[in-house]
Every structure is written in C-alpha cells, then in structure tokens.
Design a protein around this motif. Structure first.
Motif, PDB file in Angstrom:
ATOM      1  N   GLN A 310       0.820  -1.205   0.000  1.00 58.50           N
ATOM      2  CA  GLN A 310       0.000   0.000   0.000  1.00 58.50           C
ATOM      3  C   GLN A 310       0.858   1.262   0.000  1.00 58.50           C
ATOM      4  OE1 GLN A 310      -3.334   0.170  -0.349  1.00 58.50           O
ATOM      5  NE2 GLN A 310      -2.935   2.356  -0.588  1.00 58.50           N
ATOM      6  N   GLN A 311       1.929   1.248   0.770  1.00 61.24           N
ATOM      7  CA  GLN A 311       2.823   2.410   0.806  1.00 61.24           C
ATOM      8  C   GLN A 311       3.498   2.627  -0.542  1.00 61.24           C
ATOM      9  OE1 GLN A 311       5.383   1.454   4.107  1.00 61.24           O
ATOM     10  NE2 GLN A 311       3.906   2.161   5.647  1.00 61.24           N
ATOM     11  N   GLN A 312       3.838   1.525  -1.191  1.00 58.68           N
ATOM     12  CA  GLN A 312       4.435   1.607  -2.518  1.00 58.68           C
ATOM     13  C   GLN A 312       3.462   2.240  -3.507  1.00 58.68           C
ATOM     14  OE1 GLN A 312       5.599  -2.212  -4.080  1.00 58.68           O
ATOM     15  NE2 GLN A 312       5.880  -1.435  -6.152  1.00 58.68           N
ATOM     16  N   HIS A 313       2.207   1.822  -3.447  1.00 62.63           N
ATOM     17  CA  HIS A 313       1.198   2.390  -4.331  1.00 62.63           C
ATOM     18  C   HIS A 313       0.992   3.877  -4.040  1.00 62.63           C
ATOM     19  CE1 HIS A 313      -0.811  -1.781  -5.161  1.00 62.63           C
ATOM     20  NE2 HIS A 313       0.383  -1.657  -5.686  1.00 62.63           N
ATOM     21  N   LYS A 314       0.895   4.233  -2.768  1.00 61.98           N
ATOM     22  CA  LYS A 314       0.677   5.635  -2.410  1.00 61.98           C
ATOM     23  C   LYS A 314       1.825   6.502  -2.894  1.00 61.98           C
ATOM     24  CE  LYS A 314      -1.888   8.759  -0.375  1.00 61.98           C
ATOM     25  NZ  LYS A 314      -3.266   9.030  -0.814  1.00 61.98           N
ATOM     26  N   ALA A 315       3.041   5.993  -2.775  1.00 58.30           N
ATOM     27  CA  ALA A 315       4.200   6.747  -3.262  1.00 58.30           C
ATOM     28  C   ALA A 315       4.106   6.936  -4.774  1.00 58.30           C
ATOM     29  CB  ALA A 315       5.490   6.021  -2.896  1.00 58.30           C
ATOM     30  N   GLY A 316       3.618   5.916  -5.471  1.00 61.14           N
ATOM     31  CA  GLY A 316       3.431   6.038  -6.916  1.00 61.14           C
ATOM     32  C   GLY A 316       2.397   7.080  -7.274  1.00 61.14           C
ATOM     33  N   TYR A 317       1.301   7.141  -6.504  1.00 63.39           N
ATOM     34  CA  TYR A 317       0.261   8.131  -6.764  1.00 63.39           C
ATOM     35  C   TYR A 317       0.783   9.546  -6.534  1.00 63.39           C
ATOM     36  CZ  TYR A 317      -2.529   3.898  -6.121  1.00 63.39           C
ATOM     37  OH  TYR A 317      -3.025   2.632  -6.186  1.00 63.39           O
ATOM     38  N   GLU A 318       1.570   9.719  -5.469  1.00 62.10           N
ATOM     39  CA  GLU A 318       2.135  11.035  -5.181  1.00 62.10           C
ATOM     40  C   GLU A 318       3.122  11.454  -6.262  1.00 62.10           C
ATOM     41  OE1 GLU A 318       3.707  10.400  -1.308  1.00 62.10           O
ATOM     42  OE2 GLU A 318       1.769  10.656  -0.291  1.00 62.10           O
ATOM     43  N   GLU A 319       3.905  10.508  -6.742  1.00 60.21           N
ATOM     44  CA  GLU A 319       4.846  10.804  -7.820  1.00 60.21           C
ATOM     45  C   GLU A 319       4.091  11.200  -9.087  1.00 60.21           C
ATOM     46  OE1 GLU A 319       8.060  11.488 -10.129  1.00 60.21           O
ATOM     47  OE2 GLU A 319       7.954  11.298  -7.939  1.00 60.21           O
ATOM     48  N   PHE A 320       2.968  10.545  -9.332  1.00 58.54           N
ATOM     49  CA  PHE A 320       2.147  10.901 -10.483  1.00 58.54           C
ATOM     50  C   PHE A 320       1.680  12.348 -10.387  1.00 58.54           C
ATOM     51  CE2 PHE A 320      -2.183  11.478 -12.075  1.00 58.54           C
ATOM     52  CZ  PHE A 320      -1.994  11.234 -13.419  1.00 58.54           C
ATOM     53  N   ARG A 321       1.173  12.744  -9.224  1.00 59.24           N
ATOM     54  CA  ARG A 321       0.708  14.124  -9.058  1.00 59.24           C
ATOM     55  C   ARG A 321       1.842  15.113  -9.303  1.00 59.24           C
ATOM     56  NH1 ARG A 321      -4.402  13.583  -9.929  1.00 59.24           N
ATOM     57  NH2 ARG A 321      -5.543  12.352  -8.396  1.00 59.24           N
ATOM     58  N   ARG A 322       3.022  14.806  -8.763  1.00 59.29           N
ATOM     59  CA  ARG A 322       4.165  15.702  -8.970  1.00 59.29           C
ATOM     60  C   ARG A 322       4.552  15.750 -10.449  1.00 59.29           C
ATOM     61  NH1 ARG A 322       5.839  13.258  -4.008  1.00 59.29           N
ATOM     62  NH2 ARG A 322       7.059  11.703  -5.143  1.00 59.29           N
ATOM     63  N   SER A 323       4.505  14.600 -11.112  1.00 55.93           N
ATOM     64  CA  SER A 323       4.872  14.552 -12.524  1.00 55.93           C
ATOM     65  C   SER A 323       3.914  15.379 -13.369  1.00 55.93           C
ATOM     66  CB  SER A 323       4.879  13.103 -13.014  1.00 55.93           C
ATOM     67  OG  SER A 323       5.852  12.349 -12.335  1.00 55.93           O
ATOM     68  N   VAL A 324       2.600  15.261 -13.077  1.00 55.02           N
ATOM     69  CA  VAL A 324       1.611  16.034 -13.826  1.00 55.02           C
ATOM     70  C   VAL A 324       1.819  17.525 -13.589  1.00 55.02           C
ATOM     71  CG1 VAL A 324      -0.851  16.563 -13.999  1.00 55.02           C
ATOM     72  CG2 VAL A 324      -0.095  14.185 -13.912  1.00 55.02           C
ATOM     73  N   ALA A 325       2.110  17.903 -12.338  1.00 55.54           N
ATOM     74  CA  ALA A 325       2.302  19.321 -12.021  1.00 55.54           C
ATOM     75  C   ALA A 325       3.528  19.898 -12.744  1.00 55.54           C
ATOM     76  CB  ALA A 325       2.460  19.492 -10.508  1.00 55.54           C
ATOM     77  N   ALA A 326       4.567  19.076 -12.903  1.00 57.35           N
ATOM     78  CA  ALA A 326       5.806  19.557 -13.518  1.00 57.35           C
ATOM     79  C   ALA A 326       5.853  19.325 -15.017  1.00 57.35           C
ATOM     80  CB  ALA A 326       7.008  18.875 -12.864  1.00 57.35           C
ATOM     81  N   SER A 327       4.827  18.674 -15.555  1.00 55.10           N
ATOM     82  CA  SER A 327       4.854  18.258 -16.951  1.00 55.10           C
ATOM     83  C   SER A 327       4.465  19.418 -17.866  1.00 55.10           C
ATOM     84  CB  SER A 327       3.905  17.072 -17.166  1.00 55.10           C
ATOM     85  OG  SER A 327       3.917  16.657 -18.513  1.00 55.10           O
ATOM     86  N   ARG A 328       5.421  20.232 -18.204  1.00 58.49           N
ATOM     87  CA  ARG A 328       5.199  21.328 -19.133  1.00 58.49           C
ATOM     88  C   ARG A 328       6.507  21.633 -19.856  1.00 58.49           C
ATOM     89  NH1 ARG A 328       6.976  26.379 -17.306  1.00 58.49           N
ATOM     90  NH2 ARG A 328       5.547  27.378 -18.760  1.00 58.49           N
ATOM     91  N   VAL A 329       6.397  22.200 -21.028  1.00 59.60           N
ATOM     92  CA  VAL A 329       7.568  22.605 -21.803  1.00 59.60           C
ATOM     93  C   VAL A 329       7.865  24.068 -21.486  1.00 59.60           C
ATOM     94  CG1 VAL A 329       8.520  22.934 -24.113  1.00 59.60           C
ATOM     95  CG2 VAL A 329       7.068  20.948 -23.630  1.00 59.60           C
ATOM     96  N   SER A 330       8.985  24.307 -20.803  1.00 54.88           N
ATOM     97  CA  SER A 330       9.364  25.677 -20.423  1.00 54.88           C
ATOM     98  C   SER A 330      10.523  26.197 -21.271  1.00 54.88           C
ATOM     99  CB  SER A 330       9.747  25.716 -18.940  1.00 54.88           C
ATOM    100  OG  SER A 330      10.824  24.817 -18.679  1.00 54.88           O
ATOM    101  N   PHE A 331      10.968  25.378 -22.206  1.00 60.42           N
ATOM    102  CA  PHE A 331      12.142  25.746 -23.008  1.00 60.42           C
ATOM    103  C   PHE A 331      11.976  27.109 -23.675  1.00 60.42           C
ATOM    104  CE2 PHE A 331      14.056  25.929 -27.245  1.00 60.42           C
ATOM    105  CZ  PHE A 331      15.396  25.741 -26.954  1.00 60.42           C
ATOM    106  N   PHE A 332      10.782  27.395 -24.162  1.00 58.38           N
ATOM    107  CA  PHE A 332      10.567  28.615 -24.939  1.00 58.38           C
ATOM    108  C   PHE A 332      10.346  29.853 -24.069  1.00 58.38           C
ATOM    109  CE2 PHE A 332       9.116  25.067 -27.572  1.00 58.38           C
ATOM    110  CZ  PHE A 332       9.902  25.251 -28.706  1.00 58.38           C
ATOM    111  N   ASP A 333      10.177  29.679 -22.769  1.00 54.46           N
ATOM    112  CA  ASP A 333       9.881  30.820 -21.891  1.00 54.46           C
ATOM    113  C   ASP A 333      10.912  31.944 -22.014  1.00 54.46           C
ATOM    114  OD1 ASP A 333       7.788  29.243 -21.224  1.00 54.46           O
ATOM    115  OD2 ASP A 333       8.303  29.010 -19.106  1.00 54.46           O
ATOM    116  N   PRO A 334      12.227  31.653 -21.863  1.00 55.78           N
ATOM    117  CA  PRO A 334      13.198  32.754 -21.961  1.00 55.78           C
ATOM    118  C   PRO A 334      13.252  33.367 -23.359  1.00 55.78           C
ATOM    119  CG  PRO A 334      14.327  30.634 -21.782  1.00 55.78           C
ATOM    120  CD  PRO A 334      12.882  30.386 -21.498  1.00 55.78           C
ATOM    121  N   LEU A 335      13.022  32.548 -24.392  1.00 53.58           N
ATOM    122  CA  LEU A 335      13.020  33.088 -25.755  1.00 53.58           C
ATOM    123  C   LEU A 335      11.855  34.054 -25.941  1.00 53.58           C
ATOM    124  CD1 LEU A 335      13.792  29.826 -27.784  1.00 53.58           C
ATOM    125  CD2 LEU A 335      15.399  31.505 -26.844  1.00 53.58           C
ATOM    126  N   ILE A 336      10.678  33.669 -25.432  1.00 47.66           N
ATOM    127  CA  ILE A 336       9.501  34.534 -25.536  1.00 47.66           C
ATOM    128  C   ILE A 336       9.693  35.794 -24.720  1.00 47.66           C
ATOM    129  CG2 ILE A 336       7.048  34.689 -24.954  1.00 47.66           C
ATOM    130  CD1 ILE A 336       6.879  31.668 -25.613  1.00 47.66           C
TER     131      ILE A 336
END
Length: 346
Positions: A310-336
C-alpha cells in the motif's frame, strides 16, 4: 509515467480499504494550508473540516454558494479541450438520447512522411451536442493544473485515496447517467447552470449492479436538492442518486475519491502464493483449507507485506501528481521573454 498507469489500472478494481491494514489519516501541515489558490482552499477546507467530520448516519453534505464566481473550470475550458484536434477521444464520452455514442467516426488521420497523424473531427462532437447530447470529460486532473492541485490535496485524506476528476456537461432532458450509486465517496463542485439531485438511502456495499437502477432498486428517497454554480456536494459511497438538469444546461466537476487499497483480488493472490509455500497435506477437509488460508492472512508477516504494498502504491500516486504538475515545456519561456523585451524597447 507509463509504468504508473499500469500500476493504477491493476489496482482500479480494489474497493476494500485495508482488510488487515489499518487506515491512516494524513494530517495537513502548515505548508499544505497555504499552497492552494483561494477557491481551491475553500473546497479543500470544506472537505477536510466538514465532510470528513460528518456523522456516520449522514450520507451527504451540501454547501450552497461555497465559491463565489468560480474559476476552477468553466464552459470556456470545456470548449477549449473539445476543440483541441489532438484530444485523446478516450477522455471523452458523448451520451445522445441515453445511448453512449461510438466515436470511431470522429477519429481521423492524415499521412505525413508515411506516418499516420491522428486528429479529431470535431464536427462529430458538434452534431451530437446540437442534438442535445450530454458530454463527459475524463482525466481533467491531467488536463488542468488547477484540478490536479486540488486532487493532490484530496488524496491526502487517506492512505487509500487516489482521486479521479471528471467533468459532466448535460442538457435538459439528457444526462450522462441514469439512477446509479458509486462505490467510492464523491465530491462534486457545480460550475454552471443548475442540476437537481435526488438522493436515496445508502445501501450495503457491493461491486456489481451499480448503474441503470430502477425506481424500486433506488430505495427510499432521502433528500432532494438543486445545485447551482459555486455549490459543493459531498456524497458518501453506496448512496443511490439521480440527477436532472434544470434549465438549458448544467456543468459540474466530480472527484471520485477512489479507494486504491490492495483489493480482494490482490489479497487472495498473495495469500495463494503463501499457501503454495505453506499448505496442508493431501485429503484435508475444505474447512481446514479455509482455516489455513485465514491463518496465513492473520500473520504479522502478511500484514507487513500488505502495508508495504500500500505504501508503494501511495508513493506512486504522489509521484504521479508531482509529474503532472511539472509536466510542461518551459524551453521557450526565456526566448519569448526576450522577444517581449525587444518589443517593449522599440
């Protein structure tokens, strides 16, 4: 993230929270109390401070006008996603005249350098909506950062919870679901229009015959309420309900507070493996076999195995939330930003 999805699907059937695993409540620390925008904090606080404190005999809690001028998700957001030609149609369900629409006709592709580039024919969606159809959009916590933030907070309510966010759009006389009950608790935020909810007496837990319930199967009517924009409703699992759009249309966001504990299938599979290593001699009675299996399930070693899983699964769910939150392309930000600076200096 691919491995995570496989893990989530394998546990999706589990609906028994911690047989042999004591449930754990997750306290919200000071950092968690300030991390959300104001409207999301209002919903989170309603859930943790009022809904979770609901007395056992209560099956629902309705909070009218909790959010003023809500911006969590709007009709404009639904339009944006449905107008995306690259939208994954697995995220979408269209229910027209009570029937789930086969959306294969909306799946198109063009050939580019011998590759199929898939896209959506949005006119198919348009035609059904013009015909009065209802629309269900899954995976809103993946599509909308704000919704993922709120889901992250709701997940902390219990070691078993990994919530799912769905948007329901319906028109007068057309609903996504008829009378049904959910196997998990539900938190609904009404976004636009109005919808009448008829809530019936809570029924004993089961995992089958959940939808398309007839009037006699719904049980006694317990309450009737109308949800308007900004209202929030907490509904306990096993509570049959029917909804009806009041006026032209209705839009609401529903969080299924899914119980992702090791389900009965997983527990039996682990017990069988233990029995394979430590079984009875031949010719034993069935009652003796059952008692042996039960005794294996009562061991401290088995309890630790389930808890670790259960702890392993919960850690996976938390990692998923963090991954979704960080999942964006920021490469173009400084260029823009550099281009904007140049423009301002001209």
């Amino acid at each position: 993230m691919t491995c995570y999805y496989k893990l989530a699907r394998s546990e999706a059937r589990g609906s028994d929270c911690g047989k042999g695993v004591p449930p754990k409540q997750f306290a919200l620390g000071p950092a968690n109390m300030t991390e959300l925008p104001p409207q999301l904090r209002q919903v989170r606080d309603f859930f943790f401070k009022q809904a979770l404190a609901l007395s056992p005999e209560r099956t629902y809690l309705h909070q009218p006008e909790l959010i003023k001028n809500q911006t969590i998700f709007r009709l404009e957001d639904l339009r944006k996603h449905l107008n995306n030609p690259l939208l994954d149609l697995d995220f979408v369900q269209i229910i027209d005249k009570g029937q789930l629409v086969d959306l294969r006709a909306a799946r198109c592709f063009k050939i580019v350098q011998r590759r199929q580039i898939k896209f959506v024919n949005r006119l198919v969606l348009q035609q059904h909506l013009e015909n009065g159809a209802a629309c269900l959009l899954e995976g809103v916590d993946i599509l909308e950062p704000q919704v993922n933030l709120l889901a992250t907070a709701l997940d902390r309510a219990h070691s078993c919870i990994f919530s799912n966010a769905v948007v329901f759009f319906s028109q007068h006389g057309s609903e996504a679901y008829r009378g049904h009950l959910d196997t998990d608790d539900v938190l609904a935020i009404h976004l636009a229009g109005a919808k009448r909810w008829r809530l019936h007496g809570r029924q004993s837990p089961r995992r089958t015959h959940l939808v398309e319930l007839g009037e006699s199967e719904m049980g006694p009517l317990e309450a009737e309420l109308v949800m308007h924009a900004g209202d929030v409703l907490f509904l306990r699992s096993g509570t049959p309900h029917q909804v009806e759009t009041v006026g032209d249309y209705s839009l609401h966001l529903s969080f299924d507070l899914c119980d992702r504990a090791a389900g009965i299938e997983t527990v039996f599979d682990l017990l069988l493996k233990r029995y394979d290593r430590d079984s009875l001699r031949p010719y034993g009675a069935v009652s003796e076999v059952l008692e042996k299996v039960a005794s294996l399930g009562r061991t401290e070693e088995f309890r630790r195995e389930i808890e670790a899983l259960q702890q392993q699964h919960k850690a996976g769910y938390e990692e998923f939330r963090r991954s979704v939150a960080a999942s964006r392309v920021s490469f173009f930000d400084p260029l823009i930003a550099a281009e904007e600076t140049k423009t301002e200096q001209r």
